[in-house]
Write an enzyme that holds these catalytic residues in place. Structure first.
Site, PDB file in Angstrom:
ATOM      1  N   GLU A 152       1.887  -3.853  11.388  1.00 21.53           N
ATOM      2  CA  GLU A 152       1.189  -2.581  11.197  1.00 21.53           C
ATOM      3  C   GLU A 152       1.771  -1.541  12.140  1.00 21.53           C
ATOM      4  OE1 GLU A 152      -1.203  -1.900   9.026  1.00 21.53           O
ATOM      5  OE2 GLU A 152      -1.916  -3.881   8.368  1.00 21.53           O
ATOM      6  N   GLU A 176       1.420   3.994   2.702  1.00 22.62           N
ATOM      7  CA  GLU A 176       1.926   3.603   4.026  1.00 22.62           C
ATOM      8  C   GLU A 176       3.452   3.748   4.031  1.00 22.62           C
ATOM      9  OE1 GLU A 176      -1.937   0.694   4.238  1.00 22.62           O
ATOM     10  OE2 GLU A 176       0.035  -0.220   4.408  1.00 22.62           O
ATOM     11  N   HIS A 195       0.864  -1.174   0.000  1.00 25.55           N
ATOM     12  CA  HIS A 195       0.000   0.000   0.000  1.00 25.55           C
ATOM     13  C   HIS A 195       0.908   1.233   0.000  1.00 25.55           C
ATOM     14  CE1 HIS A 195      -3.086  -2.843   2.014  1.00 25.55           C
ATOM     15  NE2 HIS A 195      -3.254  -2.809   0.704  1.00 25.55           N
ATOM     16  N   HIS A 227       3.305  -2.717   6.909  1.00 29.79           N
ATOM     17  CA  HIS A 227       2.207  -1.797   6.562  1.00 29.79           C
ATOM     18  C   HIS A 227       2.074  -0.677   7.587  1.00 29.79           C
ATOM     19  CE1 HIS A 227      -0.091  -4.199   3.460  1.00 29.79           C
ATOM     20  NE2 HIS A 227       0.793  -5.096   3.883  1.00 29.79           N
TER      21      HIS A 227
HETATM   22 ZN    ZN Z   1      -1.572  -1.656   4.291  1.00 33.39          ZN
END
Ligand code: ZN
Length: 387
Positions: free
Chosen positions: A340, A174, A171, A264
């Site tokens: 994350e 990010e 992504h 991420h």
């Molecule tokens: Zn992500």
């Protein structure tokens, strides 16, 4: 220039904003642009000029219509004059509008959702790594826009060694994920680092610092140039729709995978956490135990990691096998995780000046490397339950 000499621009690498109205310092109305070929939006990055010393009010009018409106609560925007040091600035969110009141100290100032990570910096990161004799670069293919997909390989243990994979920035918005990669690559590039030397005696590390360079350049939040959300493409990717995943997945099939960490950022949660593969079919007890132990070891290692908060765990057999972490855990029966990090400040150890930051993302990567080294003896392939 518009208004009283005040202007906003995003026509640069990673830029994202649309100007609805720029009538003067106190009336700057902006919208976050959607990904170029998909309806995701949250990443913003723009430059404000001509407003030095003026009390400005920047309003992001469509914040409430973005992909993760919960991401704006207790969120403080990032600002930088020199493009290197990013600080948090007072920001409020009400009635679907994100408001940034600010008096710029210079004729030009950048605002962004998180400290940006440019393609120039990516190129320098890769060039710095490949200068080391124990580091190789593989380019298994190109993106839809023709950019190289860079895979760094650390160590020369060949296919008999354990195969460890680290990937980031599926992504593209990010960006903390590639700041994290700087920390990992700095450690792995240092052949005199005892943990690196110990790990590379037994393992090969394959590192993809940016899975989605096209989306990064285009200022997208979640998708590649063709509108594909790469982290929903692992089961089905084709070279036409998601060449980034297609080529990395093909390399993984060649090497095998004994460990993968996919890095991420999360818009809503103000903590670092790991999402795992609890929902894959036929999950064996010892395979699951390694995931829990890895999380616990990392929490013991770093006050910047915790296990109390995170995503809800999928029920047994209910994993979405289009997602990298679950796809790899299912296919290779290995330790496969999604790390994350927050866009917001980091609640357990806040920093009012910078919030969660590039420097802390880099340090967390070092902690991950240390924990991976400690648990290296347990990495590998697990049986399916019932076998
Ligand atoms: Zn992500």
């Amino acid at each position: 220039m518009t208004g009283q000499g005040v202007a906003v621009s995003a026509a640069f690498d990673g830029g994202n904003i649309e100007v609805e109205r720029c009538a003067g310092p106190e009336d700057i109305r902006l919208n976050i642009r959607a990904d170029n070929a998909a309806d995701f939006r949250q990443w913003f990055y723009f430059r404000l000029t001509g407003a030095r010393g003026h009390d400005c009010t920047l309003r992001l009018l469509n914040a409430g219509a973005c992909s993760y409106p919960g991401g704006w609560e207790n969120y403080q925007a990032c600002a930088s004059v020199d493009g290197r040091t990013w600080v948090r600035v007072p920001t409020s969110y009400a009635a679907g509008v994100l408001t940034i009141p600010y008096r710029p100290p210079a004729d030009a100032i950048y605002f962004a959702y998180f400290a940006p990570y440019s393609l120039d910096r990516h190129a320098a990161l890769v060039a710095g790594a490949v200068a080391h004799p124990h580091v190789a670069l593989e380019v298994p293919g190109q993106t839809l826009d023709g950019r190289d997909i860079d895979i760094l390989r650390f160590g020369d243990g060949g296919l008999t060694a354990k195969q460890l994979w680290f990937i980031a920035r599926q992504h593209p918005g990010e960006t903390m994920a590639e700041w994290w990669m700087e920390g990992l690559i700095a450690r792995l590039s240092d052949a005199d680092d005892p943990v690196t030397a110990g790990l590379l005696a037994e393992a090969v590390c394959h590192v993809v610092p940016n899975m989605n360079p096209d989306g990064s350049a285009r200022g997208n939040l979640r998708t590649n140039a063709g509108g594909a959300n790469l982290n929903r493409e692992w089961r089905d990717a084709t070279v036409e729709t998601a060449p980034e995943v297609f080529h990395v997945r093909a390399k993984m099939a060649e090497t095998g995978v004994d460990f993968c960490l996919d890095v991420h950022g999360d818009e809503a949660l103000p903590v670092n956490f790991i999402a795992g593969y609890e929902g894959i079919p036929d999950l064996a007890t010892d395979h699951l135990a390694l995931l829990d132990d890895y999380r616990a070891e990392l929490a013991a290692q770093s006050p910047d990691f915790q296990t109390a908060r995170g995503y809800p765990k999928a029920a047994a057999g209910k994993a979405d096998l289009r997602i990298c972490t679950s796809y790899l855990a299912d296919r290779f029966r290995c330790l496969s995780m999604t790390l994350e990090m927050p866009f917001k400040d980091h609640d357990p150890r806040p920093d009012a000046a910078q919030g969660w930051s590039p420097a802390r993302a880099r340090r967390l990567a070092g902690d991950v490397l240390d924990v991976t080294y400690r648990l290296r003896g347990r990495l590998g392939r697990f049986e399916r339950s019932g076998q």
